[in-house]
Design an enzyme around this catalytic site. Sequence first.
Site, short mmCIF file in Angstrom:
data_model
loop_
_atom_site.label_atom_id
_atom_site.label_comp_id
_atom_site.label_asym_id
_atom_site.label_seq_id
_atom_site.Cartn_x
_atom_site.Cartn_y
_atom_site.Cartn_z
N LYS A 7 -1.44 -1.60 4.97
CA LYS A 7 -1.26 -1.52 3.52
C LYS A 7 -2.61 -1.54 2.83
O LYS A 7 -3.42 -2.40 3.16
CB LYS A 7 -0.43 -2.73 3.09
N SER A 55 1.82 0.48 -5.02
CA SER A 55 2.06 0.84 -6.41
C SER A 55 1.04 1.83 -6.96
O SER A 55 1.39 2.77 -7.67
CB SER A 55 2.08 -0.44 -7.26
N LYS A 107 -3.88 -5.68 5.90
CA LYS A 107 -3.74 -5.59 4.44
C LYS A 107 -5.12 -5.67 3.82
O LYS A 107 -5.82 -6.68 3.97
CB LYS A 107 -2.84 -6.71 3.93
C1 PBG Z 1 1.04 -10.00 -2.55
C2 PBG Z 1 1.50 -8.59 -2.53
C3 PBG Z 1 0.85 -7.53 -3.17
C4 PBG Z 1 1.60 -6.38 -2.92
C5 PBG Z 1 2.68 -6.74 -2.14
N1 PBG Z 1 2.61 -8.12 -1.89
C6 PBG Z 1 -0.33 -7.50 -4.06
C7 PBG Z 1 -1.49 -8.32 -3.81
O1 PBG Z 1 -1.87 -8.56 -2.65
O2 PBG Z 1 -2.08 -8.74 -4.79
C8 PBG Z 1 1.23 -5.03 -3.45
C9 PBG Z 1 2.26 -3.96 -3.37
C10 PBG Z 1 1.99 -2.78 -4.23
O3 PBG Z 1 0.90 -2.62 -4.82
O4 PBG Z 1 2.89 -1.94 -4.31
N2 PBG Z 1 1.75 -10.90 -1.79
#
Ligand code: PBG
Length: 335
Positions: free
Chosen positions: A261, A287, A204
């Site tokens: 991700k 997103s 991630k």
């Molecule tokens: C945090 C989390 C995030 C997303 C999923 N879980 C955002 C972050 O790490 O700040 C992002 C998913 C998306 O942008 O669609 N636990």
Amino acid sequence: MSENFKLDLARRPRRLRQMAAIRSLVQETWLRKEDLIAPLFVMDGEGAKETVGSMPGVYRLNIQDLVAECTALAELGVLAIALFPSIDPSLKDEQGTEADNPDTFALRAVKAIKKAIPELIVVTDVALDPYTSHGHDGVLDENGARVLNDETVERLCRMAVLQAEAGVDIVAPSDMMDGRVEAIREALDVSDHEDTAIMAYSAKFASAYYGPFREAVGSAQAAGTTQLDKKTYQLNPANRREAIADALLDDEEAADFLMVKPAGPYLDIIRELRNETALPVAAYQVSGEFAQIHAASQKGWLDYEKCRDESLMSIKRAGADLILTYFAKEIAASL
Ligand code: PBG
């Protein structure tokens, strides 16, 4: 061109592209409904669905509407949903205390879904960011300067067990703390949840593409900035080797799925991980990836459906076995 000009070519790759039927015959990658996981946002209370700016067609739903949406998805052939709670700011604090509440509405939402549609696979996020006032995925040290690893992992273990007790099929730690997969596996096993699977957010990245999501769960505003800096735990977008090494630790720690991700900007990581592990690889089209396709097509600059489909096909071709995508419902309807 002269009349009898002819290349002396034995190999003519265009032979296999002449007509739709032959193109289908040799198509290497297919997107299937079974590949898709639909992320959904849930909020407490009975309020009407709330739109999420920059995510057209995505809403925060109350539990009743959420169950209806899950029913519709299941009828379309979507096998799994991933649930993200949007917490009332009054319930957030420095420690993310609400995450320990065995009756928090996110868990009530899980129970409602599993009661109505037991066969729908429910994936839940194991992370503190929806619950913390600062929006970080963990607890901070006393100066608020550092996200504490082991203290956070202890909290995540409790969250995962509560989720398993509520009937979740797959817990998905999205926090990027070290050692959390092994600790969560052990916590699940000692509490008789050895059948609850772990989908680890393994690679991630500290990405700017999470912006619209943070609006959806309110983790950006809480921190008072639109670009919350998670670089001390999420991966540096510049680092491929580090990403693979970190992801493979989750394999060793007994994760059941590894996830990359975001997806589209990290296709090389998806491919490399697919080559390195025997586990199923999931990719999260986040997103911001969804938002940019919508935004460009609203301007008339890109063809919405073609870019949407190409984005998903590319993620699949790169090696993803599963794709978390906000397009899941409409793709399932179109297949
Ligand atoms: C945090 C989390 C995030 C997303 C999923 N879980 C955002 C972050 O790490 O700040 C992002 C998913 C998306 O942008 O669609 N636990």
